[in-house]
Write a protein that holds these residues in place. Structure first.
Motif, PDB file in Angstrom:
ATOM      1  N   GLN A  99       2.146  -6.077   1.638  1.00 35.35           N
ATOM      2  CA  GLN A  99       0.891  -5.510   2.134  1.00 35.35           C
ATOM      3  C   GLN A  99       1.038  -3.995   2.293  1.00 35.35           C
ATOM      4  O   GLN A  99       1.528  -3.512   3.306  1.00 35.35           O
ATOM      5  CB  GLN A  99       0.499  -6.154   3.474  1.00 35.35           C
ATOM      6  N   HIS A 100       0.646  -3.275   1.307  1.00 36.76           N
ATOM      7  CA  HIS A 100       0.700  -1.811   1.330  1.00 36.76           C
ATOM      8  C   HIS A 100      -0.522  -1.309   0.597  1.00 36.76           C
ATOM      9  O   HIS A 100      -0.816  -1.763  -0.496  1.00 36.76           O
ATOM     10  CB  HIS A 100       1.979  -1.313   0.636  1.00 36.76           C
ATOM     11  N   GLU A 101      -1.242  -0.405   1.198  1.00 37.15           N
ATOM     12  CA  GLU A 101      -2.421   0.148   0.545  1.00 37.15           C
ATOM     13  C   GLU A 101      -2.213   1.614   0.264  1.00 37.15           C
ATOM     14  O   GLU A 101      -1.876   2.363   1.176  1.00 37.15           O
ATOM     15  CB  GLU A 101      -3.671  -0.049   1.420  1.00 37.15           C
ATOM     16  N   PRO A 102      -2.400   2.040  -0.959  1.00 37.35           N
ATOM     17  CA  PRO A 102      -2.686   1.206  -2.120  1.00 37.35           C
ATOM     18  C   PRO A 102      -1.414   0.509  -2.604  1.00 37.35           C
ATOM     19  O   PRO A 102      -0.304   0.949  -2.275  1.00 37.35           O
ATOM     20  CB  PRO A 102      -3.192   2.208  -3.157  1.00 37.35           C
ATOM     21  N   PRO A 103      -1.560  -0.569  -3.399  1.00 38.55           N
ATOM     22  CA  PRO A 103      -0.376  -1.241  -3.943  1.00 38.55           C
ATOM     23  C   PRO A 103       0.457  -0.254  -4.761  1.00 38.55           C
ATOM     24  O   PRO A 103      -0.098   0.560  -5.506  1.00 38.55           O
ATOM     25  CB  PRO A 103      -0.951  -2.330  -4.844  1.00 38.55           C
ATOM     26  N   THR A 104       1.760  -0.329  -4.608  1.00 45.49           N
ATOM     27  CA  THR A 104       2.615   0.664  -5.252  1.00 45.49           C
ATOM     28  C   THR A 104       3.937   0.059  -5.705  1.00 45.49           C
ATOM     29  O   THR A 104       4.288  -1.049  -5.320  1.00 45.49           O
ATOM     30  CB  THR A 104       2.860   1.852  -4.294  1.00 45.49           C
ATOM     31  N   LYS A 132       5.606   3.581   5.363  1.00 44.20           N
ATOM     32  CA  LYS A 132       4.536   3.844   4.395  1.00 44.20           C
ATOM     33  C   LYS A 132       4.974   4.931   3.422  1.00 44.20           C
ATOM     34  O   LYS A 132       5.616   5.903   3.817  1.00 44.20           O
ATOM     35  CB  LYS A 132       3.253   4.302   5.108  1.00 44.20           C
ATOM     36  N   LYS A 171       3.507   7.545   0.431  1.00 44.10           N
ATOM     37  CA  LYS A 171       2.367   8.232  -0.162  1.00 44.10           C
ATOM     38  C   LYS A 171       2.913   9.556  -0.670  1.00 44.10           C
ATOM     39  O   LYS A 171       4.032   9.946  -0.297  1.00 44.10           O
ATOM     40  CB  LYS A 171       1.258   8.448   0.862  1.00 44.10           C
TER      41      LYS A 171
END
Length: 181
Positions: free
Chosen positions: A57-62, A92, A94
């Motif tokens: 579960q990580h937004e956005p999928p990476t 996280k 990014k």
């Protein structure tokens, strides 16, 4: 067992980077959590990619990519450790995120000690936003940075460091490099 999307991702990376490929499963210290890591050895060195981080579960999928001009850097261990922090501890990623001291865990002798996540640039649009069966993923490149570069980011920001790298023509894929600051 890797999903169809996981296999698609591995094939895309393998095709774009070219070379001899292998996939291995890496486990955390307790052997409770694992991640597949693709390794591609080619004339330019070594490329590694996580396979399956997109399923967390990580937004956005990476997924994480790492690239080195040298084959002897333990990218597989470093990338799997980063994945475990994301999977188990909720870290996280990014563009601009830094995971401190991960490189020094496996390579204390190197000047680069930390991971900085940036949009990948080596393979153009093909790996910036990747369409798979289950939807899009947004891979990020993890590059090693030094203590001085980490301090530089804290004072001037990631964009300023990237500008400095460009001005000085720094090869961030050289994990044996000295600080650019």
């Amino acid at each position: 067992m890797p999903s169809k999307s996981n296999k698609e991702w591995a094939n895309i990376v393998s095709t774009l980077t070219g070379g001899a490929r292998s996939v291995a499963n890496y486990y955390d210290e307790l052997e409770a959590t694992s991640i597949h890591v693709l390794t591609v050895l080619n004339e330019g060195g070594k490329v590694c990619a996580t396979i399956g981080l997109m399923d967390v579960q990580h937004e956005p999928p990476t997924e994480i990519l790492m690239d080195s001009t040298s084959e002897d850097v333990k990218l597989e261990n470093i990338i799997s450790m980063a994945a475990f922090f994301i999977m188990k501890d909720g870290w996280k990623i990014k563009p601009g995120a830094v995971f401190e001291t991960l490189v020094s865990e496996y390579h204390p002798e190197l000047a680069v000690k930390h991971l900085l996540f940036v949009p990948q640039y080596q393979w153009g649009e093909a790996l910036s936003k990747v369409k798979l069966e289950k939807g899009y993923i947004y891979p990020l490149l993890a590059v090693g940075i030094t203590n001085e570069e980490l301090d530089f980011i804290a004072h001037k920001g990631v964009s300023a460091l990237e500008d400095l790298w460009e001005r000085k023509n720094i090869n961030v894929l050289n994990w044996y490099r000295s600080s650019s600051v």
